[in-house]
Design a protein around this motif. Structure first.
Motif, PDB file in Angstrom:
ATOM      1  N   ALA A   1       0.831  -1.205   0.000  1.00 12.44           N
ATOM      2  CA  ALA A   1       0.000   0.000   0.000  1.00 12.44           C
ATOM      3  C   ALA A   1       0.864   1.253   0.000  1.00 12.44           C
ATOM      4  O   ALA A   1       0.586   2.220  -0.728  1.00 12.44           O
ATOM      5  CB  ALA A   1      -0.921  -0.003   1.220  1.00 12.44           C
ATOM      6  N   ILE A   2       1.922   1.256   0.801  1.00 16.49           N
ATOM      7  CA  ILE A   2       2.834   2.398   0.850  1.00 16.49           C
ATOM      8  C   ILE A   2       3.482   2.630  -0.513  1.00 16.49           C
ATOM      9  O   ILE A   2       3.570   3.769  -0.998  1.00 16.49           O
ATOM     10  CB  ILE A   2       3.909   2.165   1.935  1.00 16.49           C
ATOM     11  CG1 ILE A   2       3.272   2.205   3.327  1.00 16.49           C
ATOM     12  CG2 ILE A   2       5.027   3.208   1.827  1.00 16.49           C
ATOM     13  CD1 ILE A   2       4.205   1.761   4.436  1.00 16.49           C
ATOM     14  N   LEU A   3       3.920   1.561  -1.153  1.00 20.42           N
ATOM     15  CA  LEU A   3       4.580   1.691  -2.456  1.00 20.42           C
ATOM     16  C   LEU A   3       3.607   2.106  -3.551  1.00 20.42           C
ATOM     17  O   LEU A   3       3.952   2.900  -4.439  1.00 20.42           O
ATOM     18  CB  LEU A   3       5.256   0.366  -2.824  1.00 20.42           C
ATOM     19  CG  LEU A   3       6.422  -0.048  -1.917  1.00 20.42           C
ATOM     20  CD1 LEU A   3       6.910  -1.446  -2.266  1.00 20.42           C
ATOM     21  CD2 LEU A   3       7.572   0.959  -2.032  1.00 20.42           C
ATOM     22  N   LYS A   4       2.388   1.597  -3.497  1.00 21.28           N
ATOM     23  CA  LYS A   4       1.407   1.970  -4.515  1.00 21.28           C
ATOM     24  C   LYS A   4       1.016   3.438  -4.385  1.00 21.28           C
ATOM     25  O   LYS A   4       0.738   4.111  -5.382  1.00 21.28           O
ATOM     26  CB  LYS A   4       0.173   1.069  -4.422  1.00 21.28           C
ATOM     27  CG  LYS A   4       0.398  -0.324  -5.008  1.00 21.28           C
ATOM     28  CD  LYS A   4      -0.870  -1.129  -5.090  1.00 21.28           C
ATOM     29  CE  LYS A   4      -0.630  -2.474  -5.791  1.00 21.28           C
ATOM     30  NZ  LYS A   4      -0.298  -2.318  -7.227  1.00 21.28           N
ATOM     31  N   ASN A   5       0.987   3.946  -3.152  1.00 23.81           N
ATOM     32  CA  ASN A   5       0.724   5.374  -2.979  1.00 23.81           C
ATOM     33  C   ASN A   5       1.848   6.201  -3.597  1.00 23.81           C
ATOM     34  O   ASN A   5       1.599   7.254  -4.195  1.00 23.81           O
ATOM     35  CB  ASN A   5       0.593   5.711  -1.489  1.00 23.81           C
ATOM     36  CG  ASN A   5      -0.734   5.244  -0.906  1.00 23.81           C
ATOM     37  OD1 ASN A   5      -1.718   5.102  -1.627  1.00 23.81           O
ATOM     38  ND2 ASN A   5      -0.759   5.016   0.390  1.00 23.81           N
ATOM     39  N   LYS A   6       3.073   5.721  -3.468  1.00 20.63           N
ATOM     40  CA  LYS A   6       4.207   6.407  -4.094  1.00 20.63           C
ATOM     41  C   LYS A   6       4.095   6.331  -5.612  1.00 20.63           C
ATOM     42  O   LYS A   6       4.455   7.278  -6.318  1.00 20.63           O
ATOM     43  CB  LYS A   6       5.525   5.789  -3.629  1.00 20.63           C
ATOM     44  CG  LYS A   6       6.756   6.351  -4.353  1.00 20.63           C
ATOM     45  CD  LYS A   6       8.021   5.704  -3.875  1.00 20.63           C
ATOM     46  CE  LYS A   6       9.215   6.133  -4.737  1.00 20.63           C
ATOM     47  NZ  LYS A   6       9.367   7.594  -4.820  1.00 20.63           N
ATOM     48  N   GLY A   7       3.588   5.205  -6.099  1.00 17.92           N
ATOM     49  CA  GLY A   7       3.453   5.019  -7.543  1.00 17.92           C
ATOM     50  C   GLY A   7       2.170   5.600  -8.109  1.00 17.92           C
ATOM     51  O   GLY A   7       1.756   5.233  -9.205  1.00 17.92           O
ATOM     52  N   GLU A   8       1.540   6.459  -7.328  1.00 18.53           N
ATOM     53  CA  GLU A   8       0.331   7.175  -7.768  1.00 18.53           C
ATOM     54  C   GLU A   8      -0.817   6.213  -8.068  1.00 18.53           C
ATOM     55  O   GLU A   8      -1.539   6.368  -9.046  1.00 18.53           O
ATOM     56  CB  GLU A   8       0.642   8.057  -8.985  1.00 18.53           C
ATOM     57  CG  GLU A   8       1.687   9.132  -8.689  1.00 18.53           C
ATOM     58  CD  GLU A   8       1.970  10.018  -9.893  1.00 18.53           C
ATOM     59  OE1 GLU A   8       1.451   9.714 -10.984  1.00 18.53           O
ATOM     60  OE2 GLU A   8       2.699  11.008  -9.729  1.00 18.53           O
ATOM     61  N   GLU A   9      -0.970   5.202  -7.210  1.00 25.13           N
ATOM     62  CA  GLU A   9      -2.125   4.314  -7.261  1.00 25.13           C
ATOM     63  C   GLU A   9      -2.796   4.308  -5.886  1.00 25.13           C
ATOM     64  O   GLU A   9      -2.898   3.274  -5.223  1.00 25.13           O
ATOM     65  CB  GLU A   9      -1.699   2.883  -7.636  1.00 25.13           C
ATOM     66  CG  GLU A   9      -1.125   2.752  -9.026  1.00 25.13           C
ATOM     67  CD  GLU A   9      -0.803   1.297  -9.348  1.00 25.13           C
ATOM     68  OE1 GLU A   9      -1.726   0.454  -9.269  1.00 25.13           O
ATOM     69  OE2 GLU A   9       0.362   1.007  -9.655  1.00 25.13           O
ATOM     70  N   PRO A  10      -3.252   5.485  -5.411  1.00 21.53           N
ATOM     71  CA  PRO A  10      -3.754   5.579  -4.037  1.00 21.53           C
ATOM     72  C   PRO A  10      -4.955   4.693  -3.765  1.00 21.53           C
ATOM     73  O   PRO A  10      -5.091   4.167  -2.660  1.00 21.53           O
ATOM     74  CB  PRO A  10      -4.108   7.069  -3.896  1.00 21.53           C
ATOM     75  CG  PRO A  10      -4.288   7.559  -5.298  1.00 21.53           C
ATOM     76  CD  PRO A  10      -3.327   6.765  -6.122  1.00 21.53           C
ATOM     77  N   LYS A  11      -5.847   4.495  -4.743  1.00 20.35           N
ATOM     78  CA  LYS A  11      -7.021   3.657  -4.498  1.00 20.35           C
ATOM     79  C   LYS A  11      -6.618   2.202  -4.261  1.00 20.35           C
ATOM     80  O   LYS A  11      -7.130   1.540  -3.363  1.00 20.35           O
ATOM     81  CB  LYS A  11      -7.992   3.760  -5.675  1.00 20.35           C
ATOM     82  CG  LYS A  11      -8.711   5.102  -5.750  1.00 20.35           C
ATOM     83  CD  LYS A  11      -9.769   5.110  -6.837  1.00 20.35           C
ATOM     84  CE  LYS A  11     -10.513   6.446  -6.852  1.00 20.35           C
ATOM     85  NZ  LYS A  11     -11.548   6.490  -7.908  1.00 20.35           N
ATOM     86  N   ASN A  12      -5.698   1.708  -5.069  1.00 20.16           N
ATOM     87  CA  ASN A  12      -5.193   0.354  -4.852  1.00 20.16           C
ATOM     88  C   ASN A  12      -4.470   0.251  -3.516  1.00 20.16           C
ATOM     89  O   ASN A  12      -4.563  -0.756  -2.812  1.00 20.16           O
ATOM     90  CB  ASN A  12      -4.247  -0.056  -5.985  1.00 20.16           C
ATOM     91  CG  ASN A  12      -4.993  -0.377  -7.267  1.00 20.16           C
ATOM     92  OD1 ASN A  12      -6.191  -0.635  -7.244  1.00 20.16           O
ATOM     93  ND2 ASN A  12      -4.285  -0.353  -8.382  1.00 20.16           N
ATOM     94  N   GLY A  13      -3.750   1.312  -3.178  1.00 20.33           N
ATOM     95  CA  GLY A  13      -3.047   1.333  -1.901  1.00 20.33           C
ATOM     96  C   GLY A  13      -4.009   1.256  -0.731  1.00 20.33           C
ATOM     97  O   GLY A  13      -3.763   0.539   0.243  1.00 20.33           O
ATOM     98  N   GLN A  14      -5.122   1.976  -0.821  1.00 25.37           N
ATOM     99  CA  GLN A  14      -6.120   1.935   0.246  1.00 25.37           C
ATOM    100  C   GLN A  14      -6.716   0.542   0.392  1.00 25.37           C
ATOM    101  O   GLN A  14      -6.992   0.075   1.505  1.00 25.37           O
ATOM    102  CB  GLN A  14      -7.221   2.955  -0.034  1.00 25.37           C
ATOM    103  CG  GLN A  14      -6.758   4.403   0.074  1.00 25.37           C
ATOM    104  CD  GLN A  14      -7.808   5.378  -0.438  1.00 25.37           C
ATOM    105  OE1 GLN A  14      -8.944   4.996  -0.737  1.00 25.37           O
ATOM    106  NE2 GLN A  14      -7.431   6.639  -0.550  1.00 25.37           N
TER     107      GLN A  14
END
Length: 236
Positions: free
Chosen positions: A172-185
């Motif tokens: 989730a932390i990495l996906k938020n960095k990769g601009e995928e906040p919904k997947n991260g959530q």
């Protein structure tokens, strides 16, 4: 999935990346895992983080600092010279404001009291000699950082599903960095759900060992029973 190296591989698998990626290099994956581990370890007071330390009293010292790696307000038991301090029946601390009021009202009392105040703990009566008495405290430490490939978490080998939660939170932390906040959530919510279920099981198991005998015995004088009969009403 118990070793740090295995957690790293799981994160890379979920992210479909390898050591060669420039957006998510290995060092970043390791940092994300440690951030996740700290977050997951702090969500509940896991039995694996319970700790105890022994020190000595100091002349005239009413309060002492917490151990550096302990969570604030987490001390739950204190003994000095082998005697348990605190409130009956379990030796728990006073609320800090209640402790201050009690000290003002009872400045010369020899009753053994103590209290937490964030990252300090207070004892009464105030010790009057350096190092004469061993002082033992029980509390909750923070988790240690994962560094070597062979490092393990507090859940390795015993509750591996919690390691799965650490992996998902790191993703989730990495996906938020990769601009995928919904997947991260989504991954973060999955991680929390795993930990909540695991904590529920821990609490359920712990209830087996909780005190079940009454703290006080209060005779029921109005039951109408013969005095020789077993009395259970009025036990607390």
């Amino acid at each position: 999935m118990d070793l740090f190296s295995e957690l790293i591989q799981a994160v890379q698998d979920d992210m479909t990346i390898g050591d060669e990626t420039t957006l998510f290099p290995l060092a970043l994956v390791k940092r994300a895992l440690n951030r996740s581990y700290i977050k997951c370890g702090a969500l509940f007071r896991w039995p694996e983080t319970e700790d105890a330390q022994k020190t000595s009293t100091r002349n005239g010292w009413e309060y002492y600092d917490y151990p550096q790696n302990w969570r604030p307000d987490s001390i739950w038991k204190l003994t000095i010279a082998g005697e348990r301090y605190g409130e009956d029946p379990d030796g728990g601390p006073l609320a800090f404001d209640d402790y201050l009021v009690w000290k003002e009202d009872n400045p010369n009392s020899t009753d053994k009291k103590w209290a937490n105040h964030w990252r300090r703990f207070f004892v009464s009566p105030t010790p009057t000699a350096d190092g004469d008495f061993d002082m033992v405290i029980w509390g909750q430490r923070v988790v240690d950082a994962l560094e070597a490939d062979g490092d393990v978490t507090i859940w390795s080998y015993s509750m591996p599903e919690c390691n799965e939660a650490v992996v998902k939170e790191a993703v989730a932390i990495l996906k938020n960095k990769g601009e995928e906040p919904k997947n991260g959530q989504f991954y973060s919510a999955e991680a929390q759900a795993i930990l909540v279920i695991a904590w529920g099981k821990v609490r359920q198991e712990n209830t087996k060992y909780k005190k079940i005998q009454p703290f006080f015995y209060v005779p029921d004088l109005f039951s109408g029973k013969n005095a020789l009969e077993e009395q259970v009403t009025g036990n607390f």
